[in-house]
Design a protein around this motif. Structure first.
Motif, PDB file in Angstrom:
ATOM      1  N   THR A  20      64.273 -33.832 -22.094  1.00  0.00           N
ATOM      2  CA  THR A  20      64.645 -34.280 -23.437  1.00  0.00           C
ATOM      3  C   THR A  20      66.142 -34.561 -23.530  1.00  0.00           C
ATOM      4  O   THR A  20      66.645 -34.972 -24.576  1.00  0.00           O
ATOM      5  N   ILE A  23      70.176 -35.231 -17.221  1.00  0.00           N
ATOM      6  CA  ILE A  23      69.679 -35.916 -16.023  1.00  0.00           C
ATOM      7  C   ILE A  23      68.181 -36.193 -16.147  1.00  0.00           C
ATOM      8  O   ILE A  23      67.700 -37.269 -15.790  1.00  0.00           O
ATOM      9  N   PHE A  43      63.200 -28.903 -24.702  1.00  0.00           N
ATOM     10  CA  PHE A  43      63.348 -28.475 -26.087  1.00  0.00           C
ATOM     11  C   PHE A  43      64.112 -29.513 -26.893  1.00  0.00           C
ATOM     12  O   PHE A  43      64.772 -30.385 -26.325  1.00  0.00           O
ATOM     13  N   ASN A  97      63.275 -30.724 -12.660  1.00  0.00           N
ATOM     14  CA  ASN A  97      64.674 -30.933 -13.057  1.00  0.00           C
ATOM     15  C   ASN A  97      65.230 -29.798 -13.916  1.00  0.00           C
ATOM     16  O   ASN A  97      66.421 -29.511 -13.833  1.00  0.00           O
ATOM     17  N   TYR A 162      72.996 -19.084  -9.458  1.00  0.00           N
ATOM     18  CA  TYR A 162      72.812 -20.540  -9.380  1.00  0.00           C
ATOM     19  C   TYR A 162      72.825 -20.986  -7.918  1.00  0.00           C
ATOM     20  O   TYR A 162      71.933 -21.715  -7.466  1.00  0.00           O
TER      21      TYR A 162
HETATM   22  P1  NAD Z   1      70.783 -30.284 -19.580  1.00  0.00           P
HETATM   23  O1  NAD Z   1      71.201 -28.931 -20.010  1.00  0.00           O
HETATM   24  O2  NAD Z   1      71.604 -31.446 -20.043  1.00  0.00           O
HETATM   25  O3  NAD Z   1      69.267 -30.561 -19.940  1.00  0.00           O
HETATM   26  C1  NAD Z   1      68.363 -29.578 -19.655  1.00  0.00           C
HETATM   27  C2  NAD Z   1      66.965 -30.006 -20.063  1.00  0.00           C
HETATM   28  O4  NAD Z   1      66.113 -28.933 -19.714  1.00  0.00           O
HETATM   29  C3  NAD Z   1      66.823 -30.217 -21.571  1.00  0.00           C
HETATM   30  O5  NAD Z   1      65.824 -31.199 -21.790  1.00  0.00           O
HETATM   31  C4  NAD Z   1      66.326 -28.848 -22.038  1.00  0.00           C
HETATM   32  O6  NAD Z   1      65.584 -28.887 -23.258  1.00  0.00           O
HETATM   33  C5  NAD Z   1      65.424 -28.474 -20.877  1.00  0.00           C
HETATM   34  N1  NAD Z   1      65.205 -27.039 -20.737  1.00  0.00           N
HETATM   35  C6  NAD Z   1      66.115 -26.046 -20.817  1.00  0.00           C
HETATM   36  N2  NAD Z   1      65.510 -24.854 -20.653  1.00  0.00           N
HETATM   37  C7  NAD Z   1      64.198 -25.118 -20.423  1.00  0.00           C
HETATM   38  C8  NAD Z   1      63.054 -24.306 -20.197  1.00  0.00           C
HETATM   39  N3  NAD Z   1      63.135 -22.967 -20.161  1.00  0.00           N
HETATM   40  N4  NAD Z   1      61.852 -24.908 -20.028  1.00  0.00           N
HETATM   41  C9  NAD Z   1      61.740 -26.268 -20.086  1.00  0.00           C
HETATM   42  N5  NAD Z   1      62.795 -27.085 -20.314  1.00  0.00           N
HETATM   43  C10 NAD Z   1      63.991 -26.506 -20.481  1.00  0.00           C
HETATM   44  O7  NAD Z   1      70.721 -30.216 -17.983  1.00  0.00           O
HETATM   45  P2  NAD Z   1      71.418 -31.171 -16.897  1.00  0.00           P
HETATM   46  O8  NAD Z   1      72.869 -30.863 -16.865  1.00  0.00           O
HETATM   47  O9  NAD Z   1      70.940 -32.550 -17.102  1.00  0.00           O
HETATM   48  O10 NAD Z   1      70.810 -30.568 -15.542  1.00  0.00           O
HETATM   49  C11 NAD Z   1      69.527 -30.926 -15.090  1.00  0.00           C
HETATM   50  C12 NAD Z   1      69.345 -30.377 -13.683  1.00  0.00           C
HETATM   51  O11 NAD Z   1      70.355 -30.891 -12.842  1.00  0.00           O
HETATM   52  C13 NAD Z   1      69.454 -28.851 -13.588  1.00  0.00           C
HETATM   53  O12 NAD Z   1      68.529 -28.356 -12.668  1.00  0.00           O
HETATM   54  C14 NAD Z   1      70.873 -28.640 -13.093  1.00  0.00           C
HETATM   55  O13 NAD Z   1      71.007 -27.432 -12.373  1.00  0.00           O
HETATM   56  C15 NAD Z   1      71.032 -29.837 -12.195  1.00  0.00           C
HETATM   57  N6  NAD Z   1      72.417 -30.240 -11.980  1.00  0.00           N
HETATM   58  C16 NAD Z   1      73.220 -30.561 -13.042  1.00  0.00           C
HETATM   59  C17 NAD Z   1      74.540 -30.942 -12.814  1.00  0.00           C
HETATM   60  C18 NAD Z   1      75.461 -31.330 -13.936  1.00  0.00           C
HETATM   61  O14 NAD Z   1      76.679 -31.491 -13.690  1.00  0.00           O
HETATM   62  N7  NAD Z   1      74.968 -31.497 -15.155  1.00  0.00           N
HETATM   63  C19 NAD Z   1      75.030 -30.971 -11.509  1.00  0.00           C
HETATM   64  C20 NAD Z   1      74.179 -30.642 -10.449  1.00  0.00           C
HETATM   65  C21 NAD Z   1      72.869 -30.280 -10.709  1.00  0.00           C
END
Ligand code: NAD
Length: 267
Positions: A20, A23, A43, A97, A162
């Motif tokens: 939602t 990434i 969420f 993700n 992490y």
């Molecule tokens: P975000 O926080 O922007 O989005 C997270 C998404 O996950 C949202 O849609 C949220 O509603 C959902 N979510 C959160 N808790 C949840 C749960 N318990 N059950 C189901 N859905 C849930 O996240 P992001 O920054 O886009 O990161 C996405 C992935 O990429 C993660 O695994 C993160 O570790 C990885 N990642 C992110 C970065 C970064 O810089 N943002 C870098 C490397 C890896």
């Protein structure tokens, strides 16, 4: 890189966890743009999520639905694939993700937060993969992509759960790739560096106010802290790699952990 031709994924069904925002949402958009039906998860405000589903469906002419399953809860993670199969009748692409992190030294890491980080970053992927594979084997095709991190390939300070959970997710990726190696099902991980999701822009705004610099300068300063490129990766760049891994051209990429990191790991 062979960019998927338009509609390459027509007729496929994808589940993208945590989609939602951030990434995951970019991945959902990229897959829908290739003609793939998508089950969103995550969420948010119900009306905003309903609008998002409609926007994706109308823009790309695909079926889109959403489930708010909380993947930190084992029963909801275990039941998620069944919901996709009940709704769409098949599941071809699984993108794990959803993720979380806890920052702080290990001596101060609350054990319950450790369990939560592992529950979402690792256990949820175990449950979605183990429940998705039988149907992928039945249809004879599948793509599993786990969104890990550079911290799945290298250490980092003050983020022990992490780093450990993302390393384990890369290990799970390799194990599943070997179990599916003789089939048309592939399993890979993508390992982003710093990505320009909402939290990046929020941090840059705070830094700009604190240091009395422009937001652009603040963004550049944050990016340069970790990324030799001096730029953050965009969610769309990560999504494009995921979409590529779902093409036929990527059919023999198996068990890879692909950095998208502005040369972070090249040092
Ligand atoms: P975000 O926080 O922007 O989005 C997270 C998404 O996950 C949202 O849609 C949220 O509603 C959902 N979510 C959160 N808790 C949840 C749960 N318990 N059950 C189901 N859905 C849930 O996240 P992001 O920054 O886009 O990161 C996405 C992935 O990429 C993660 O695994 C993160 O570790 C990885 N990642 C992110 C970065 C970064 O810089 N943002 C870098 C490397 C890896």
């Amino acid at each position: 890189m062979t960019v998927p031709t338009h509609g390459e994924l027509a007729g496929r069904v994808a589940l993208v966890t945590g989609s939602t925002d951030g990434i995951g949402l970019a991945v959902a958009r990229a897959l829908a743009a290739q003609g793939c039906a998508v089950m969103l998860n995550g969420f948010g405000e119900p009306q905003a999520i309903a609008s998002l589903c409609e926007e994706l469906a109308v823009t790309h002419g695909v079926a889109v639905d959403h489930t708010s399953a909380d993947l930190m809860q084992e029963d909801q993670a275990s039941g998620l694939v069944r919901r996709v199969l009940d709704r769409f009748g098949q599941l071809d692409i699984l993108v794990n993700n959803a993720g979380t992190q806890h920052k702080g030294p290990i001596e101060e890491h609350p054990p319950h937060r450790w369990r939560e980080v592992f529950a979402l970053n690792l256990d949820a992927a175990f449950h979605t993969i183990r429940t998705a594979l039988p149907s992928m084997r039945d249809t004879g095709w599948g793509r599993i992509v786990n969104i890990a991190s550079v911290y799945g390939l290298a250490g980092g300070v003050d983020r022990s759960s992490y780093v450990a959970s993302k390393h384990a997710l890369v290990g799970l990726t390799k194990a599943v790739a070997l179990e599916t190696a003789t089939t048309p099902i592939t399993c890979n991980a993508v390992c982003p560096g710093d990505v320009s999701t909402r939290i990046f822009y929020r941090n840059a705004k705070l830094l700009a106010e604190f240091e009395q610099i422009t937001r652009a300068e603040a963004q550049q300063r944050i990016a340069a802290a970790n990324m030799p490129s001096g730029r953050v990766v965009s969610p769309e760049q990560v999504a494009a790699i995921v979409a590529f891994l779902c093409t036929e051209a990527a059919g023999e990429i198996r068990g890879a952990a692909l950095p998208v990191d502005g040369a972070w790991l090249a040092r």
